[in-house]
Design a protein around this motif. Sequence first.
Motif, PDB file in Angstrom:
ATOM      1  N   GLY A  51      25.295 -22.742 106.863  1.00 56.24           N
ATOM      2  CA  GLY A  51      26.272 -21.955 106.768  1.00 56.24           C
ATOM      3  C   GLY A  51      27.436 -22.547 107.502  1.00 56.24           C
ATOM      4  N   ILE A  52      28.076 -21.802 108.362  1.00 55.39           N
ATOM      5  CA  ILE A  52      29.420 -21.896 108.944  1.00 55.39           C
ATOM      6  C   ILE A  52      29.201 -22.477 109.967  1.00 55.39           C
ATOM      7  CG2 ILE A  52      31.575 -20.872 110.239  1.00 55.39           C
ATOM      8  CD1 ILE A  52      31.614 -18.777 108.472  1.00 55.39           C
ATOM      9  N   GLY A  53      28.079 -22.177 110.867  1.00 53.50           N
ATOM     10  CA  GLY A  53      27.430 -23.175 111.404  1.00 53.50           C
ATOM     11  C   GLY A  53      27.444 -24.709 111.860  1.00 53.50           C
TER      12      GLY A  53
ATOM     13  N   ALA B  28      17.905 -13.919 119.453  1.00 54.65           N
ATOM     14  CA  ALA B  28      17.392 -12.297 119.478  1.00 54.65           C
ATOM     15  C   ALA B  28      17.310 -11.782 120.893  1.00 54.65           C
ATOM     16  CB  ALA B  28      16.210 -12.127 118.773  1.00 54.65           C
TER      17      ALA B  28
ATOM     18  N   LEU C 136      16.845 -22.016 120.009  1.00 55.78           N
ATOM     19  CA  LEU C 136      17.131 -21.382 120.681  1.00 55.78           C
ATOM     20  C   LEU C 136      17.594 -20.080 119.787  1.00 55.78           C
ATOM     21  CD1 LEU C 136      18.941 -20.729 123.316  1.00 55.78           C
ATOM     22  CD2 LEU C 136      20.401 -21.226 122.416  1.00 55.78           C
ATOM     23  N   ASP C 137      16.112 -18.950 120.747  1.00 57.31           N
ATOM     24  CA  ASP C 137      16.578 -17.828 119.168  1.00 57.31           C
ATOM     25  C   ASP C 137      17.509 -16.282 119.851  1.00 57.31           C
ATOM     26  OD1 ASP C 137      16.138 -15.167 118.160  1.00 57.31           O
ATOM     27  OD2 ASP C 137      14.162 -15.710 117.742  1.00 57.31           O
TER      28      ASP C 137
ATOM     29  N   PRO D 169      36.467 -16.142 109.609  1.00 52.09           N
ATOM     30  CA  PRO D 169      36.910 -16.500 108.937  1.00 52.09           C
ATOM     31  C   PRO D 169      36.387 -15.034 108.043  1.00 52.09           C
ATOM     32  CG  PRO D 169      34.687 -16.235 110.262  1.00 52.09           C
ATOM     33  CD  PRO D 169      35.409 -16.099 110.882  1.00 52.09           C
TER      34      PRO D 169
ATOM     35  N   ILE E 236      32.573 -17.103 116.853  1.00 47.49           N
ATOM     36  CA  ILE E 236      32.930 -16.586 115.340  1.00 47.49           C
ATOM     37  C   ILE E 236      33.097 -14.864 115.212  1.00 47.49           C
ATOM     38  CG2 ILE E 236      32.652 -16.953 112.876  1.00 47.49           C
ATOM     39  CD1 ILE E 236      33.191 -18.930 114.615  1.00 47.49           C
TER      40      ILE E 236
ATOM     41  N   ARG F  90      15.532 -21.720 114.693  1.00 44.25           N
ATOM     42  CA  ARG F  90      14.527 -22.592 113.284  1.00 44.25           C
ATOM     43  C   ARG F  90      15.918 -23.807 113.014  1.00 44.25           C
ATOM     44  NH1 ARG F  90      15.455 -20.785 107.286  1.00 44.25           N
ATOM     45  NH2 ARG F  90      17.318 -19.831 107.977  1.00 44.25           N
TER      46      ARG F  90
ATOM     47  N   TYR G  75      36.520 -14.496 103.283  1.00 47.80           N
ATOM     48  CA  TYR G  75      34.914 -14.348 103.193  1.00 47.80           C
ATOM     49  C   TYR G  75      34.810 -15.853 102.344  1.00 47.80           C
ATOM     50  CZ  TYR G  75      34.905  -9.400 102.009  1.00 47.80           C
ATOM     51  OH  TYR G  75      35.060  -8.002 101.882  1.00 47.80           O
ATOM     52  N   ILE G  76      33.825 -15.810 103.014  1.00 52.40           N
ATOM     53  CA  ILE G  76      33.757 -17.328 102.709  1.00 52.40           C
ATOM     54  C   ILE G  76      31.942 -17.860 102.181  1.00 52.40           C
ATOM     55  CG2 ILE G  76      32.630 -19.876 104.653  1.00 52.40           C
ATOM     56  CD1 ILE G  76      35.401 -18.907 104.989  1.00 52.40           C
TER      57      ILE G  76
ATOM     58  N   THR H 135      26.901 -14.000 102.205  1.00 52.79           N
ATOM     59  CA  THR H 135      27.367 -13.939 101.412  1.00 52.79           C
ATOM     60  C   THR H 135      27.123 -13.309 100.001  1.00 52.79           C
ATOM     61  OG1 THR H 135      29.160 -14.820 101.814  1.00 52.79           O
ATOM     62  CG2 THR H 135      30.047 -12.956 102.679  1.00 52.79           C
TER      63      THR H 135
ATOM     64  N   GLY I 230      23.605 -21.216 115.930  1.00 51.58           N
ATOM     65  CA  GLY I 230      23.230 -20.994 114.845  1.00 51.58           C
ATOM     66  C   GLY I 230      23.746 -22.447 113.535  1.00 51.58           C
TER      67      GLY I 230
ATOM     68  N   ALA J  76      25.942 -18.190 116.283  1.00 50.38           N
ATOM     69  CA  ALA J  76      24.705 -17.076 115.398  1.00 50.38           C
ATOM     70  C   ALA J  76      25.363 -15.485 115.212  1.00 50.38           C
ATOM     71  CB  ALA J  76      23.959 -17.057 116.399  1.00 50.38           C
ATOM     72  N   GLY J  77      24.539 -15.398 113.687  1.00 50.75           N
ATOM     73  CA  GLY J  77      25.315 -13.194 113.392  1.00 50.75           C
ATOM     74  C   GLY J  77      24.027 -13.447 112.346  1.00 50.75           C
ATOM     75  N   ILE J  78      24.122 -12.315 112.703  1.00 48.99           N
ATOM     76  CA  ILE J  78      23.884 -11.468 111.948  1.00 48.99           C
ATOM     77  C   ILE J  78      24.070 -10.172 111.347  1.00 48.99           C
ATOM     78  CG2 ILE J  78      21.064 -12.109 112.085  1.00 48.99           C
ATOM     79  CD1 ILE J  78      20.840  -9.785 113.766  1.00 48.99           C
TER      80      ILE J  78
END
Length: 252
Positions: free
Chosen positions: A19-21, A65, A62-63, A187, A142, A41, A189-190, A195, A15, A86-88
Motif C-alpha cells: 500500500g501507501i508505505g 502492536a 518491526l511489530d 491521504p 500519515i 511481516r 481515498y487511496i 480500502t 508498514g 503503519a496503521g490499522i
Amino acid sequence: MSVFSLADRRALVTGANTGIGQAIALSLAAQGARVTCAGRRACTDTVEQITAAGGSAEELILDLADPMAARDLFDGEEYSILINNAGIIRRAESLDFTESDWDDVMDVNLKALFFTAQAFARACLTRPAPAPGESRGAIVNIASLLSFQGGIRVPSYTAAKHGVAGVTKILANEWAAQGLNVNAIAPGYIATNNTEALRNDPDRNRAILERIPAGHWGAPEDIGGTAAFLCSPAARYIHGAIINVDGGWLAR
Ligand code: NAP
C-alpha cells in the motif's frame, strides 16, 4: 544537486510491505535514499522492487502492536528520515465498539507513532546541528481525512488520526528550531488493502466517487511523491503542516 534529492539520506518507513508505505519506500529510494523497509511481516517485495530499479533498501521486522518496539532502533544509526505510516482500522457501531478495538488501533496508529518519533528524534538531535535554515532530518506522519472529519463506525481510528494531527503540530513546535521537520500527509481515498471493502461495496464506492472532485480514487504513488517532497531540501521551511492529498475531497 536537485532540491528534491534524497541522496545520502537514510530513511525508515513503517508498514512498508504494501500500500501507501510501499509506495513511499519506492519514492524515497527513487530520489536516492537508502530505505529500511520495516513491517510486522517481511517487506521482501518492496526491497526487490527498489533494488531492481537500482536503489538501496533493506528489510526489518518491526511489530508496532508494541508501541515501544522502536525504542532502541535508531541508536548509533544515521537515519535522517522517518515515515510513520503503519496503521490499522476496525469498523463497528460506536454502541458495540469493544475495548480491544479501541486499544489496538490507538496503540498502532497513535502511541507507536509518537514513541517511534521520540526514539528517532533522540538519535537525530544528538548529531551536529545544521547551518541555520538547513534541515537535519524529517518525520512524516500519515494522517487521514479523519484527522479533520468524524467518519462513521470507526471511532478509534478517528480518535487516533485526530491525535496524529495534534502530535504532528506539537512535535513541530518542539523540534523545528533544531532543524527537524515534522509534517503529516492526510491521504484521501487511496486504493489499498485498507480500502478494498469500500471499493467492493457498489453503493459506498459510487457515493465516494461522486464526492471526489478529481473523480477517481488516489494511487499509493500519489502519497509517495508527496512524502519524498516533504523529506527533501525543497521542504526545509515546512513545519507542522498536514498536507491533504485527496483529489480535492476536503475542498468540497
Ligand atoms: P494497508 O495496505 O492496510 O497498509 C497498512 C500497513 O500498516 C501495512 O504494511 C501493515 O502491515 C502495517 N501495519 C499494521 N499493523 C502493524 C503493526 N502492528 N506493526 C507494523 N506494521 C503494521 O493500508 P494503507 O492504506 O496502505 O495504509 C497506510 C497508512 O495510510 C495507514 O496509516 C492508514 O491509516 C493511512 N491512510 C490510508 C488511506 C487509504 O485510503 N488507503 C486513507 C487515509 C489514511 P500488514 O500488511 O502486515 O497488515
